[in-house]
Design a protein around this motif. Structure first.
Motif, PDB file in Angstrom:
ATOM      1  N   ASP A  84       0.822  -1.208   0.000  1.00 45.43           N
ATOM      2  CA  ASP A  84       0.000   0.000   0.000  1.00 45.43           C
ATOM      3  C   ASP A  84       0.860   1.264   0.000  1.00 45.43           C
ATOM      4  O   ASP A  84       0.457   2.289  -0.544  1.00 45.43           O
ATOM      5  N   TYR A  94       0.224   4.304  -2.535  1.00 46.51           N
ATOM      6  CA  TYR A  94       0.147   5.715  -2.157  1.00 46.51           C
ATOM      7  C   TYR A  94       1.148   6.543  -2.967  1.00 46.51           C
ATOM      8  O   TYR A  94       0.821   7.622  -3.457  1.00 46.51           O
ATOM      9  N   CYS A 142      -6.638   5.152  -3.860  1.00 41.53           N
ATOM     10  CA  CYS A 142      -5.866   6.180  -4.576  1.00 41.53           C
ATOM     11  C   CYS A 142      -6.595   7.519  -4.616  1.00 41.53           C
ATOM     12  O   CYS A 142      -5.959   8.571  -4.768  1.00 41.53           O
ATOM     13  N   PHE A 157      -5.547  10.934  -2.715  1.00 40.51           N
ATOM     14  CA  PHE A 157      -4.223  11.502  -2.983  1.00 40.51           C
ATOM     15  C   PHE A 157      -4.261  12.460  -4.169  1.00 40.51           C
ATOM     16  O   PHE A 157      -5.147  12.403  -5.000  1.00 40.51           O
ATOM     17  N   ASN A 159      -1.823  14.929   0.833  1.00 43.31           N
ATOM     18  CA  ASN A 159      -1.347  13.548   0.805  1.00 43.31           C
ATOM     19  C   ASN A 159      -1.138  12.997   2.213  1.00 43.31           C
ATOM     20  O   ASN A 159      -1.307  11.807   2.435  1.00 43.31           O
ATOM     21  N   VAL A 185      -3.231   9.645   3.591  1.00 43.99           N
ATOM     22  CA  VAL A 185      -2.714   8.433   4.256  1.00 43.99           C
ATOM     23  C   VAL A 185      -3.689   7.993   5.336  1.00 43.99           C
ATOM     24  O   VAL A 185      -3.987   6.805   5.472  1.00 43.99           O
ATOM     25  N   SER A 243      -7.167   6.860   3.539  1.00 40.95           N
ATOM     26  CA  SER A 243      -7.007   5.553   2.894  1.00 40.95           C
ATOM     27  C   SER A 243      -6.704   4.463   3.913  1.00 40.95           C
ATOM     28  O   SER A 243      -7.133   3.322   3.748  1.00 40.95           O
ATOM     29  N   GLY A 265       1.508   3.137   5.827  1.00 42.12           N
ATOM     30  CA  GLY A 265       1.523   4.591   5.958  1.00 42.12           C
ATOM     31  C   GLY A 265       2.867   5.094   6.450  1.00 42.12           C
ATOM     32  O   GLY A 265       3.400   6.085   5.933  1.00 42.12           O
TER      33      GLY A 265
END
Length: 168
Positions: free
Chosen positions: A42, A46, A88, A91, A103, A107, A110, A147
Motif C-alpha cells: 500500500d 500511495y 488512490c 491523494f 497527501n 494516508v 485511505s 503509511g
C-alpha cells in the motif's frame, strides 16, 4: 499528452503494478493471526497515487494488489482490485511535493477506508457481522505499517526532488 509522456506514464504504471504485486505478496510479508497480512504494497500504491495521473495510479494499484492476491489468497482478488483503486482517490499528484498536506491527510483516509472495506467484504464472505472487527483490525495494522513506510519513502524522495525530475 504527448506520445513520449504517454509511454513514460505507461512504463511507470506497469513498474508500480509489478512492485505492488511483489511487495504485497512476497517482500516483508507477515501473516496475521486474525487473517490477512502486513505488507508494504500500500505504501507503493500511495506513492503511485502521488506521481501518476489518477486513472493510471488506480489501475496500477488495482492490478498490483489483485495479482498479489491471486498469488496468495485468490478469493480476495476481486475485492482487492476495487479497494486498491479506491484508496488512490484521496491523494493528489498536483502538489509540488509528495508530502503535501492533502497527501498526509490521504494516508489517514485511505488507512481507514481500506480496513473498513475489507471488513465489509469479510462480512459478505462469512455472513457474520462478527467477522468485521478482526479483519478491520488486521488491515488497520497493515495500513499503519504502509503509511509509515510511505512517509519515510516520500520524505526521502522529496529531498532528492523526484517529482521535479519525473515531470509527469
Amino acid at each position: 499528452m504527448k506520445r513520449n509522456e504517454q509511454l513514460q506514464t505507461l512504463v511507470l504504471s506497469a513498474l508500480f503494478a509489478a512492485a505492488v504485486t511483489v511487495t504485497t505478496a512476497y517482500i516483508l510479508h507477515f501473516p496475521l493471526p486474525t487473517g490477512g497480512y502486513i505488507h508494504i504494497g500500500d505504501a507503493l500504491i500511495y506513492l503511485g497515487a502521488c506521481l501518476l495521473p489518477l486513472p493510471w495510479a488506480m489501475a496500477a494499484g488495482a492490478v498490483g494488489g489483485a495479482l498479489a492476491d491471486l498469488l496468495t489468497a485468490p478469493m480476495w482478488a476481486l475485492p482487492t482490485f476495487f479497494i486498491k483503486a479506491l484508496i488512490c482517490l484521496p491523494f493528489t499528484r498536483k502538489d509540488e511535493t509528495l508530502l503535501s498536506r492533502r497527501n498526509l491527510a490521504a494516508v489517514v483516509v485511505s488507512g481507514l477506508l481500506s480496513p473498513a472495506l475489507y471488513g465489509l467484504v469479510n462480512v459478505a464472505f462469512t455472513g457474520l457481522w462478527s467477522a468485521f472487527l478482526p479483519q478491520f483490525l488486521g488491515t488497520l495494522l497493515q495500513g499503519v505499517a504502509s503509511g509509515a513506510v510511505f512517509l519515510v519513502l516520500a520524505g526521502g524522495l522529496d529531498k532528492v526532488g523526484l517529482k521535479r525530475r519525473l515531470a509527469l
